[in-house]
Design a protein around this motif. Structure first.
Motif, PDB file in Angstrom:
ATOM      1  N   GLU A 133      45.169  42.634  26.856  1.00  0.00           N
ATOM      2  CA  GLU A 133      44.359  42.865  28.046  1.00  0.00           C
ATOM      3  C   GLU A 133      45.200  42.469  29.257  1.00  0.00           C
ATOM      4  O   GLU A 133      45.709  41.349  29.322  1.00  0.00           O
ATOM      5  N   ILE A 134      45.349  43.404  30.187  1.00  0.00           N
ATOM      6  CA  ILE A 134      46.140  43.148  31.391  1.00  0.00           C
ATOM      7  C   ILE A 134      45.211  42.978  32.578  1.00  0.00           C
ATOM      8  O   ILE A 134      44.404  43.858  32.880  1.00  0.00           O
ATOM      9  N   LEU A 135      45.343  41.832  33.243  1.00  0.00           N
ATOM     10  CA  LEU A 135      44.581  41.528  34.442  1.00  0.00           C
ATOM     11  C   LEU A 135      45.527  41.596  35.639  1.00  0.00           C
ATOM     12  O   LEU A 135      46.487  40.830  35.710  1.00  0.00           O
ATOM     13  N   ALA A 136      45.272  42.523  36.546  1.00  0.00           N
ATOM     14  CA  ALA A 136      46.083  42.664  37.756  1.00  0.00           C
ATOM     15  C   ALA A 136      45.520  41.739  38.826  1.00  0.00           C
ATOM     16  O   ALA A 136      44.357  41.853  39.197  1.00  0.00           O
ATOM     17  N   LEU A 137      46.340  40.818  39.308  1.00  0.00           N
ATOM     18  CA  LEU A 137      45.923  39.907  40.370  1.00  0.00           C
ATOM     19  C   LEU A 137      46.814  40.142  41.577  1.00  0.00           C
ATOM     20  O   LEU A 137      48.014  39.851  41.541  1.00  0.00           O
ATOM     21  N   GLY A 138      46.218  40.676  42.630  1.00  0.00           N
ATOM     22  CA  GLY A 138      46.985  40.981  43.831  1.00  0.00           C
ATOM     23  C   GLY A 138      46.661  40.034  44.963  1.00  0.00           C
ATOM     24  O   GLY A 138      45.529  39.565  45.097  1.00  0.00           O
ATOM     25  N   THR A 139      47.669  39.774  45.783  1.00  0.00           N
ATOM     26  CA  THR A 139      47.420  38.991  46.987  1.00  0.00           C
ATOM     27  C   THR A 139      46.707  39.842  48.023  1.00  0.00           C
ATOM     28  O   THR A 139      46.144  39.321  48.979  1.00  0.00           O
ATOM     29  N   GLY A 191      47.726  50.905  34.849  1.00  0.00           N
ATOM     30  CA  GLY A 191      47.191  50.665  33.513  1.00  0.00           C
ATOM     31  C   GLY A 191      46.550  49.329  33.248  1.00  0.00           C
ATOM     32  O   GLY A 191      46.198  49.037  32.105  1.00  0.00           O
ATOM     33  N   ALA A 192      46.397  48.491  34.268  1.00  0.00           N
ATOM     34  CA  ALA A 192      45.720  47.210  34.042  1.00  0.00           C
ATOM     35  C   ALA A 192      44.261  47.453  33.662  1.00  0.00           C
ATOM     36  O   ALA A 192      43.637  48.390  34.146  1.00  0.00           O
ATOM     37  N   ASN A 193      43.722  46.601  32.801  1.00  0.00           N
ATOM     38  CA  ASN A 193      42.329  46.721  32.392  1.00  0.00           C
ATOM     39  C   ASN A 193      41.367  46.381  33.516  1.00  0.00           C
ATOM     40  O   ASN A 193      40.312  47.006  33.647  1.00  0.00           O
ATOM     41  N   GLN A 194      41.730  45.371  34.292  1.00  0.00           N
ATOM     42  CA  GLN A 194      40.900  44.909  35.399  1.00  0.00           C
ATOM     43  C   GLN A 194      41.798  44.462  36.531  1.00  0.00           C
ATOM     44  O   GLN A 194      42.975  44.150  36.319  1.00  0.00           O
ATOM     45  N   GLY A 195      41.222  44.370  37.716  1.00  0.00           N
ATOM     46  CA  GLY A 195      41.975  43.868  38.853  1.00  0.00           C
ATOM     47  C   GLY A 195      41.099  43.013  39.746  1.00  0.00           C
ATOM     48  O   GLY A 195      39.900  43.235  39.837  1.00  0.00           O
ATOM     49  N   ALA A 196      41.720  42.038  40.375  1.00  0.00           N
ATOM     50  CA  ALA A 196      41.023  41.176  41.322  1.00  0.00           C
ATOM     51  C   ALA A 196      42.003  40.816  42.426  1.00  0.00           C
ATOM     52  O   ALA A 196      43.216  40.793  42.213  1.00  0.00           O
ATOM     53  N   THR A 197      41.454  40.525  43.589  1.00  0.00           N
ATOM     54  CA  THR A 197      42.288  40.318  44.768  1.00  0.00           C
ATOM     55  C   THR A 197      41.948  39.009  45.466  1.00  0.00           C
ATOM     56  O   THR A 197      40.781  38.639  45.564  1.00  0.00           O
ATOM     57  N   GLY A 198      42.984  38.345  45.961  1.00  0.00           N
ATOM     58  CA  GLY A 198      42.796  37.210  46.846  1.00  0.00           C
ATOM     59  C   GLY A 198      42.923  35.849  46.191  1.00  0.00           C
ATOM     60  O   GLY A 198      43.103  35.716  44.983  1.00  0.00           O
ATOM     61  N   GLU A 199      42.834  34.846  47.064  1.00  0.00           N
ATOM     62  CA  GLU A 199      43.079  33.470  46.646  1.00  0.00           C
ATOM     63  C   GLU A 199      42.102  32.972  45.587  1.00  0.00           C
ATOM     64  O   GLU A 199      42.511  32.388  44.582  1.00  0.00           O
ATOM     65  N   ASN A 200      40.821  33.186  45.777  1.00  0.00           N
ATOM     66  CA  ASN A 200      39.863  32.653  44.811  1.00  0.00           C
ATOM     67  C   ASN A 200      40.019  33.318  43.449  1.00  0.00           C
ATOM     68  O   ASN A 200      39.970  32.641  42.413  1.00  0.00           O
ATOM     69  N   ALA A 201      40.232  34.627  43.436  1.00  0.00           N
ATOM     70  CA  ALA A 201      40.439  35.335  42.164  1.00  0.00           C
ATOM     71  C   ALA A 201      41.665  34.788  41.449  1.00  0.00           C
ATOM     72  O   ALA A 201      41.657  34.591  40.230  1.00  0.00           O
ATOM     73  N   MET A 202      42.714  34.541  42.219  1.00  0.00           N
ATOM     74  CA  MET A 202      43.952  34.019  41.645  1.00  0.00           C
ATOM     75  C   MET A 202      43.693  32.629  41.047  1.00  0.00           C
ATOM     76  O   MET A 202      44.039  32.367  39.894  1.00  0.00           O
ATOM     77  N   LYS A 203      43.085  31.751  41.819  1.00  0.00           N
ATOM     78  CA  LYS A 203      42.851  30.377  41.366  1.00  0.00           C
ATOM     79  C   LYS A 203      41.925  30.350  40.151  1.00  0.00           C
ATOM     80  O   LYS A 203      42.174  29.632  39.187  1.00  0.00           O
ATOM     81  N   ALA A 215      48.123  45.956  46.461  1.00  0.00           N
ATOM     82  CA  ALA A 215      48.863  45.518  45.281  1.00  0.00           C
ATOM     83  C   ALA A 215      47.984  45.598  44.036  1.00  0.00           C
ATOM     84  O   ALA A 215      48.422  46.084  42.981  1.00  0.00           O
ATOM     85  N   THR A 216      46.750  45.145  44.148  1.00  0.00           N
ATOM     86  CA  THR A 216      45.830  45.206  43.009  1.00  0.00           C
ATOM     87  C   THR A 216      45.610  46.644  42.578  1.00  0.00           C
ATOM     88  O   THR A 216      45.688  46.968  41.389  1.00  0.00           O
ATOM     89  N   MET A 217      45.353  47.525  43.534  1.00  0.00           N
ATOM     90  CA  MET A 217      45.095  48.933  43.236  1.00  0.00           C
ATOM     91  C   MET A 217      46.287  49.586  42.528  1.00  0.00           C
ATOM     92  O   MET A 217      46.119  50.329  41.558  1.00  0.00           O
ATOM     93  N   MET A 218      47.499  49.286  42.977  1.00  0.00           N
ATOM     94  CA  MET A 218      48.698  49.865  42.353  1.00  0.00           C
ATOM     95  C   MET A 218      48.813  49.439  40.886  1.00  0.00           C
ATOM     96  O   MET A 218      49.162  50.244  40.027  1.00  0.00           O
ATOM     97  N   MET A 219      48.498  48.178  40.617  1.00  0.00           N
ATOM     98  CA  MET A 219      48.605  47.685  39.240  1.00  0.00           C
ATOM     99  C   MET A 219      47.500  48.255  38.350  1.00  0.00           C
ATOM    100  O   MET A 219      47.738  48.565  37.183  1.00  0.00           O
ATOM    101  N   VAL A 220      46.302  48.417  38.900  1.00  0.00           N
ATOM    102  CA  VAL A 220      45.212  49.015  38.127  1.00  0.00           C
ATOM    103  C   VAL A 220      45.541  50.473  37.808  1.00  0.00           C
ATOM    104  O   VAL A 220      45.359  50.934  36.675  1.00  0.00           O
ATOM    105  N   LYS A 221      46.076  51.188  38.784  1.00  0.00           N
ATOM    106  CA  LYS A 221      46.469  52.581  38.543  1.00  0.00           C
ATOM    107  C   LYS A 221      47.566  52.690  37.484  1.00  0.00           C
ATOM    108  O   LYS A 221      47.663  53.688  36.784  1.00  0.00           O
TER     109      LYS A 221
END
Length: 143
Positions: A30-36, A48-60, A40-46
């Motif tokens: 399972e690949i989780l794309a975490l973008g700042t 092939g990432a399973n899910q994506g989340a953006t920002g400081e809280n998602a990262m932490k 960046a998140t959208m590029m990783m989801v496109k």
């Protein structure tokens, strides 16, 4: 296995990494794309990432919910990526118990001595092989 791929700015490096991981591991991880940022998140989801989340809280939040963290060395450097990667993000990534696989791409005035600079596709291939080795060793020790 759950793998977080972290990137910022335009997401180009994360896109290459996610694409290579998806190509090699198919749907076995399972690949989780975490973008700042959302681009960046959208590029990783496109890619092939399973899910994506953006920002400081998602990262932490996600740092203690993944088995592996993948990105460039800048993801553990506060204020890198032109300030997109906050000190709290770097601390959360560095403090995570997940195995970190970092590429020595020098964009933060940090040089890792003893590494050989290679084009991004070659480094992505080396990263995938290293991840395969770790996963194989883990599965053998669980038998």
């Amino acid at each position: 296995m759950k793998v977080a791929v972290i990137d910022g700015q335009g997401g180009g490096i994360g896109k290459v990494l996610v694409g290579k991981l998806r190509q090699e591991f198919q749907e076995t991880i399972e690949i989780l794309a975490l973008g700042t940022n959302s681009v960046a998140t959208m590029m990783m989801v496109k890619a092939g990432a399973n899910q994506g989340a953006t920002g400081e809280n998602a990262m932490k939040y996600n740092m203690n919910h993944v088995d592996f963290i993948i990105g460039t060395i800048s993801i553990i450097i506060p204020n890198s990526m032109l300030g997109e990667l906050t000190p709290d993000m770097a601390a959360a990534i560095g403090s995570s118990e997940a195995i970190k696989l970092l590429l020595p791409i020098n964009r933060s005035n940090v040089s890792v001595i003893g590494t050989q600079l290679e084009p991004l596709p070659h480094m992505a291939e080396m990263l995938v092989k290293h991840l395969q080795k770790i996963m194989s060793e883990r599965s053998e020790s669980n038998v």
